[in-house]
Design a protein around this motif. Sequence first.
Motif, mmCIF file in Angstrom:
data_model
loop_
_atom_site.group_PDB
_atom_site.id
_atom_site.type_symbol
_atom_site.label_atom_id
_atom_site.label_comp_id
_atom_site.label_asym_id
_atom_site.label_seq_id
_atom_site.Cartn_x
_atom_site.Cartn_y
_atom_site.Cartn_z
ATOM 1 N N MET A 1 -29.406 12.387 -12.009
ATOM 2 C CA MET A 1 -29.175 12.691 -10.586
ATOM 3 C C MET A 1 -28.648 11.460 -9.857
ATOM 4 N N LEU A 2 -27.765 11.698 -8.939
ATOM 5 C CA LEU A 2 -27.195 10.603 -8.152
ATOM 6 C C LEU A 2 -28.274 9.892 -7.345
ATOM 7 N N GLN A 3 -28.043 8.621 -7.070
ATOM 8 C CA GLN A 3 -28.999 7.817 -6.300
ATOM 9 C C GLN A 3 -28.677 7.939 -4.792
ATOM 10 N N TYR A 4 -28.975 9.120 -4.275
ATOM 11 C CA TYR A 4 -28.632 9.393 -2.872
ATOM 12 C C TYR A 4 -29.344 8.439 -1.916
ATOM 13 N N ALA A 5 -30.639 8.242 -2.109
ATOM 14 C CA ALA A 5 -31.420 7.395 -1.202
ATOM 15 C C ALA A 5 -30.887 5.974 -1.203
ATOM 16 N N ARG A 6 -30.545 5.458 -2.381
ATOM 17 C CA ARG A 6 -30.047 4.084 -2.470
ATOM 18 C C ARG A 6 -28.682 3.953 -1.789
ATOM 19 N N ILE A 7 -27.803 4.950 -1.991
ATOM 20 C CA ILE A 7 -26.481 4.918 -1.359
ATOM 21 C C ILE A 7 -26.606 4.865 0.162
ATOM 22 N N LEU A 8 -27.473 5.713 0.719
ATOM 23 C CA LEU A 8 -27.638 5.748 2.176
ATOM 24 C C LEU A 8 -28.313 4.479 2.689
ATOM 25 N N ARG A 9 -29.245 3.933 1.913
ATOM 26 C CA ARG A 9 -29.929 2.702 2.342
ATOM 27 C C ARG A 9 -28.950 1.525 2.356
ATOM 28 N N LEU A 10 -28.094 1.425 1.311
ATOM 29 C CA LEU A 10 -27.112 0.334 1.265
ATOM 30 C C LEU A 10 -26.101 0.464 2.407
ATOM 31 N N LYS A 11 -25.739 1.712 2.717
ATOM 32 C CA LYS A 11 -24.811 1.929 3.834
ATOM 33 C C LYS A 11 -25.452 1.483 5.145
ATOM 34 N N GLU A 12 -26.736 1.778 5.301
ATOM 35 C CA GLU A 12 -27.463 1.391 6.507
ATOM 36 C C GLU A 12 -27.543 -0.129 6.630
ATOM 37 N N GLU A 13 -27.600 -0.823 5.471
ATOM 38 C CA GLU A 13 -27.696 -2.295 5.488
ATOM 39 C C GLU A 13 -26.344 -2.961 5.658
ATOM 40 N N GLY A 14 -25.251 -2.158 5.719
ATOM 41 C CA GLY A 14 -23.942 -2.707 6.037
ATOM 42 C C GLY A 14 -23.047 -3.035 4.865
ATOM 43 N N PHE A 15 -23.418 -2.602 3.667
ATOM 44 C CA PHE A 15 -22.568 -2.867 2.499
ATOM 45 C C PHE A 15 -21.303 -2.002 2.556
ATOM 46 N N SER A 16 -20.226 -2.517 1.975
ATOM 47 C CA SER A 16 -18.967 -1.784 1.956
ATOM 48 C C SER A 16 -19.020 -0.668 0.918
ATOM 49 N N LEU A 17 -18.079 0.272 1.005
ATOM 50 C CA LEU A 17 -18.024 1.382 0.052
ATOM 51 C C LEU A 17 -17.790 0.867 -1.365
ATOM 52 N N ARG A 18 -16.943 -0.150 -1.496
ATOM 53 C CA ARG A 18 -16.665 -0.724 -2.820
ATOM 54 C C ARG A 18 -17.948 -1.302 -3.433
ATOM 55 N N SER A 19 -18.727 -2.026 -2.616
ATOM 56 C CA SER A 19 -19.964 -2.637 -3.109
ATOM 57 C C SER A 19 -20.983 -1.581 -3.494
ATOM 58 N N ILE A 20 -21.093 -0.506 -2.660
ATOM 59 C CA ILE A 20 -22.059 0.558 -2.943
ATOM 60 C C ILE A 20 -21.683 1.277 -4.241
ATOM 61 N N ALA A 21 -20.383 1.570 -4.414
ATOM 62 C CA ALA A 21 -19.921 2.259 -5.625
ATOM 63 C C ALA A 21 -20.202 1.415 -6.855
ATOM 64 N N SER A 22 -19.959 0.105 -6.755
ATOM 65 C CA SER A 22 -20.187 -0.801 -7.885
ATOM 66 C C SER A 22 -21.661 -0.906 -8.214
ATOM 67 N N SER A 23 -22.504 -0.924 -7.168
ATOM 68 C CA SER A 23 -23.937 -1.100 -7.368
ATOM 69 C C SER A 23 -24.588 0.148 -7.956
ATOM 70 N N THR A 24 -24.134 1.333 -7.583
ATOM 71 C CA THR A 24 -24.761 2.587 -8.026
ATOM 72 C C THR A 24 -24.064 3.213 -9.226
ATOM 73 N N GLY A 25 -22.880 2.704 -9.556
ATOM 74 C CA GLY A 25 -22.158 3.237 -10.698
ATOM 75 C C GLY A 25 -21.459 4.545 -10.406
#
Length: 518
Positions: A1-25
């Motif tokens: 299952m996708l890491q939905y909670a982590r994606i939204l938390r990283l977005k809330e902390e101000g990370f870019s889309l590229r960084s979030i995609a790289s971090s969550t795979g």
Amino acid sequence: MLQYARILRLKEEGFSLRSIASSTGNSRQKVTEIIERAEKKGLKGPLEEEMTDKWIEEFLFPEKSLEASGRQPLNFDHIHEELAKPNVTLSLLHHEYEIECRMNKKIPYSYRSFVRHYSSYANKHKATLRIRRKPGEIMEVDWAGSTAFIIDRDTGEKVKAYVFVATLPCSQLSYAEATLSMNLSSWITAHNHAYAYFGGSTQIIIPDNLKASVTKHTIRELVLNPTYREMADHYQTVVMPARVGAPKDKPSVEGSVGVISTWIIAALRNTQCFSIGELNEEVRKKLDEFNQRPFTRKQGSRLSAFEEEEKFALSPLPTASYKMSEWKLAKVRPDYHISVESMFYSVPYEYINRKVEVRLTDNLVEIYSNHMRIASHKRLYGKFGQLATTHDHMPDNHKLYVDQTPENAKDWSESIGENTVKVVNYLLANTKPEKLALQSIFSLKKTERRYSKYEIERACKMIISMTARPSVKSIQTLLANNKKSDAEQELKRKTESSINNYGFTRGAAYYGGTDTHE
């Protein structure tokens, strides 16, 4: 299952889309889709503990769990939007869904599953559930059982204040207002203020069976208070009173009354107010707090639910709020007037002895017969016994009398002749008071019913030649004598004409014919 909670938390902390995609795979496209869905559905801020990846997936992509069943997925947003429209029901939407499934050769959900899935969706994703109540359809109204109070400045005594409550069942948004009475005026005024607070009107009002709203309510007959019915017409809504002894007909306002009694009335128990205006300022503060309190079992508040899902469905308000009116019955008197609060207003004289309906506002009195307006007057105030009389309501003989003024008298005399003018001017100048002179001229004017203008002018000429002080009585005597004399002379002329035309008639023998006597 996708890491939905982590994606939204990283977005809330101000990370870019590229960084979030790289971090969550995950791909940037998938990350973008999740973030956009979350923003669209209002999933923002710190996530609560219960918002697991599974919970978020069901929240953002409810159709995924349905796709696994092999049946035609449900378009929940479409269902929710369609249910807001008049006369649209879940039964109709399920029928249309089945037609779509047959066209696409898909297996449809049964009606029970259809309703269950929609209920689950609405309870989780929407503040309102539109299975029973449509947005903008109903406003439930009632008086709270508990009372508030204000303090009399002079005596220090507590004065009761009654709390009016109105609720929109779909969003549960409520309005409350304190009044010093539960009479018709307070009832109507509170409705005006409730619609102004909501910013629009509903299709239906459901009140209790109060005298201010219902005159008679039986199985066979429903008679609304005329003023309440008129107010509903003004806002283009329909009044559907709850059945007698059936509080379930308006459960939303019954529930709101209990909650408001706690969160507004009880909350103000130690607040001292010295006027109804001061009390309503405090009520409004507590009301705003009440409508903005978060729901306990779902997201949002009454106010947010109203703004997002019900406000759009309210009908626009009229340019002006309803002006309070009162209805009464009256009987037309022999003088073609009705009595209303010791003032008298005229109606057409043809309605003498009939019963009429009277509508009273602050500035106007309107009179109706068989639902048709037959007269209207500016409302009279002050000294009792004042009259409001319209000239056109009078019978002809009354019009003649009322129309007698020096100007009208002179105008009439000029239409007859110069000698009549002399008589009228003499009467106006030498008969006191003026009212007596006008009565005399009125008597002279009535002679026009029996005599021609020529006859009146001739009589006035004769009386002027006889005396320097002409009177109407002497003119009337002359008119009668002249009439009699003219009739005698006409008879004499006809007799003489008949005699002059008499002659001998010659027989047939005179002209060479045969005499039958030979």
